[in-house]
Write a protein that holds these residues in place. Structure first.
Motif, mmCIF file in Angstrom:
data_model
loop_
_atom_site.group_PDB
_atom_site.id
_atom_site.type_symbol
_atom_site.label_atom_id
_atom_site.label_comp_id
_atom_site.label_asym_id
_atom_site.label_seq_id
_atom_site.Cartn_x
_atom_site.Cartn_y
_atom_site.Cartn_z
ATOM 1 N N PHE A 232 0.847 -1.182 0.000
ATOM 2 C CA PHE A 232 0.000 0.000 0.000
ATOM 3 C C PHE A 232 0.890 1.243 0.000
ATOM 4 O O PHE A 232 1.775 1.378 0.843
ATOM 5 N N TYR A 258 -4.750 5.570 -0.180
ATOM 6 C CA TYR A 258 -3.685 4.635 -0.552
ATOM 7 C C TYR A 258 -3.962 4.024 -1.923
ATOM 8 O O TYR A 258 -5.111 3.761 -2.289
ATOM 9 N N VAL A 260 -3.360 0.513 -3.943
ATOM 10 C CA VAL A 260 -3.099 -0.901 -3.656
ATOM 11 C C VAL A 260 -2.254 -1.443 -4.802
ATOM 12 O O VAL A 260 -2.691 -1.470 -5.959
ATOM 13 N N LEU A 388 -4.740 -4.817 5.538
ATOM 14 C CA LEU A 388 -4.866 -3.416 5.158
ATOM 15 C C LEU A 388 -4.018 -2.520 6.051
ATOM 16 O O LEU A 388 -3.606 -2.922 7.147
#
Length: 440
Positions: A232, A258, A260, A388
Motif C-alpha cells: 500500500f 492509498y 493498492v 490493510l
C-alpha cells in the motif's frame, strides 16, 4: 528421498492400491488424513485423481477434508470432474456440501457471540458502479444499502439483488439474520412481491444431479487473488512539496488515501473432460451458464437425460517414486492429460483509511459474513480480508470486471439503542415462496 516416501504413507497406499493398509493407518493415525505431500495433494486428492472410488469412500468416512487446494489451485472435486465418473463426482460433491454446512454452523455460533459483544448500530453503504467506457458508465446501477444491527440480529435493505458480469437485477429486498433463533437461518424478503424465502442450506437430489450435469459440461475453473506482493502506497499531492493526500468523507471522517499495488487475479481453466459441443457452449463464462440455468423452469414430470460418465481411462502405470520425485506441482498426469489455459490480471485499487471510524474492521467482517449471499458483498469481504493499513476502509474502489469497477463508501454510521424489534420480523402479510431467489 526414502524419508519422504515413508512420510506420506497414506498417499503411498493409494498409489499401491493397498486398501487394507490404508484402513489400518487411518484407525491408528486419523490425524494425518489431510496431510499434504510436496505437491500439496492429500491422499483424497490422489484417490480421486486416479478414480479409486472405494478409497475415496473410506477416506471420506474418516472425514477427509474435500475443499483443500494443491499448489496448482486444484481440489479433489476438480479431479473428479476431470476423471469424468458421475458416481465419483456425486460422492465428492455431496461430502463437500455436508462439510460446508457444518463449517457454516460453527461460524454462525461464533458470529452470534461476536455480534452480542458490540453495541447496536445503523450503517449505510453506498455502491457506485462505474466504467471508463462512457456509454457503459451511464447505464450501470448504483445502490445505498442500509444495515441494522441489534443484539445478534442483522437486517440489510438493498435495491441491487444481483450483479454478474454485465447483468444485474434490481428490486427491493431485505436480508434478515436472527442469531438468537435456534436455526440461525437467513431469510430473504422481496418487499415488492411481499414474499420471503429461507436461504437454503441443503439441495434436493434433483438439484444435486443438475449441478453434476453442469459441472461435467463446463470448464473447471480456479481463481485466486495473489496477495504475496501486495503493498500500500500513500497517494501524494503537490508539485514541489509532496505530502500525503488526505480527504474528508461523509463530511466528518478524515482519511488517508492509498494505492493498492501488486494485487493480481490469476485464473485457470481446464477442459480435458469436455467434448466438441461443450467447448462451443463454453465460449461464455461459467457464471453466465449458471445464471441462464437458474432461470429455466423444468416440468417435474419430464425425465431429464443425465450426462453419462466418460469412458474409463487406461492405467498410466505412474509409480509412486516417479510421482514423489517430480518437481513440486509438476508431477506426471495421474489420469487425463490436463488441458488448461492461464490468465493473469493486475488489479488497480484505491482505498481510504480512517483512524477514528467508530466501527472496527473485525466487526465489519462479521457483518459481511452474514450478508455474503449477495455476490457483490462477498467480493468486498474477500478484498477487505487483506492485510490493510491501519484504520477502517471507509471508501474502496475495486475492479469487478476489466471494464467495470465499484466504489464502495460507508456514508453514514451511528450507534443506536432504540432499533425496533419489528425490523427483524417477516411481515404477517408476506407469503413463503421458495423459488423467488433461485440462486440462494
Amino acid at each position: 528421498m526414502e524419508k519422504e516416501i515413508d512420510e506420506y504413507e497414506l498417499h503411498k497406499c493409494v498409489f499401491n492400491n493397498d486398501l487394507k493398509k490404508l484402513t489400518q493407518i487411518l484407525k491408528a493415525k486419523r490425524e494425518i488424513i489431510d496431510k499434504k505431500d510436496i505437491h500439496g495433494n492429500t491422499a483424497l486428492y490422489i484417490a480421486t485423481a486416479t478414480g479409486r472410488l472405494e478409497f475415496v469412500c473410506i477416506l471420506l468416512k474418516y472425514e477427509a477434508t474435500v475443499n483443500i487446494k494443491n499448489v496448482n489451485g486444484w481440489t479433489p472435486l476438480s479431479e473428479a470432474i476431470s476423471f469424468g465418473n458421475r458416481q465419483l463426482i456425486e460422492v465428492i460433491l455431496k461430502k463437500l456440501k455436508e462439510q460446508t454446512r457444518k463449517s457454516l454452523t460453527k461460524r454462525k455460533e461464533s458470529l452470534k457471540v461476536a455480534l452480542n459483544q458490540i453495541d447496536d448500530f445503523y450503517m449505510e453503504v453506498k455502491w457506485e458502479f462505474c466504467s471508463w467506457v462512457p456509454l457503459i458508465s451511464k447505464i450501470l446501477p448504483n445502490d445505498v444499502c442500509k444495515i441494522y444491527k441489534s443484539g445478534s440480529k442483522i437486517r440489510l435493505d438493498s435495491t441491487l439483488i444481483d450483479f454478474n458480469e454485465m447483468k444485474w437485477e434490481r428490486g427491493d429486498i431485505t436480508f434478515l439474520f436472527c442469531g438468537d433463533n435456534d436455526n440461525s437461518m437467513i431469510t430473504a424478503l422481496d418487499n415488492d412481491a411481499k414474499c420471503y424465502q429461507y436461504v437454503r442450506t441443503q439441495e434436493s437430489e434433483v438439484e444435486i444431479q443438475d449441478e453434476i450435469d453442469l459441472l461435467m459440461m463446463s470448464d473447471i475453473v480456479t481463481a485466486n487473488f495473489s496477495t504475496k506482493n501486495v503493498s500500500f502506497t500513500q497517494v501524494k499531492t503537490g508539485w514541489f512539496f509532496r505530502e500525503d493526500k488526505k480527504e474528508t468523507i461523509a463530511g466528518q471522517y478524515k482519511c488517508d488515501l492509498y494505492h493498492v499495488n501488486g494485487l493480481t487475479l490469476e485464473q485457470k481453466k481446464r477442459r480435458e473432460h469436455l467434448n466438441r459441443d461443450d467447448l462451443l457452449k463454453n465460449k461464455t463464462s461459467i457464471v453466465d451458464s449458471l445464471t441462464a440455468k437458474s432461470s429455466i423452469v423444468v416440468d417435474p414430470n419430464i425425465e431429464i437425460p443425465r450426462r453419462t460418465s466418460l469412458s474409463p481411462l487406461q492405467n498410466r502405470n505412474i509409480t509412486w517414486e516417479e510421482y514423489i520425485n517430480s518437481e513440486p506441482g509438476n508431477y506426471p498426469a495421474l489420469a487425463r492429460e490436463i488441458v488448461f489455459k492461464r490468465s493473469q490480471k493486475q488489479l488497480k485499487a484505491t482505498i481510504s483509511m480512517c483512524s477514528d471510524f467508530p466501527l472496527s474492521l473485525d466487526t465489519l467482517l462479521n457483518v459481511f459474513e452474514v450478508i455474503a449471499p449477495l455476490k457483490h458483498f462477498s467480493k468486498l469481504r474477500d478484498f477487505i480480508s487483506l492485510k490493510l493499513p491501519k484504520g477502517f476502509p471507509i471508501s474502496i474502489h475495486i475492479p469487478i470486471i476489466p471494464t467495470v469497477g465499484a466504489k464502495i463508501t460507508f456514508t453514514d454510521f451511528e450507534f443506536r439503542s432504540n432499533i425496533s424489534p419489528e425490523l427483524f420480523n417477516v411481515p404477517e402479510d408476506y407469503t413463503l415462496d421458495e423459488s423467488r431467489f433461485p440462486d440462494l
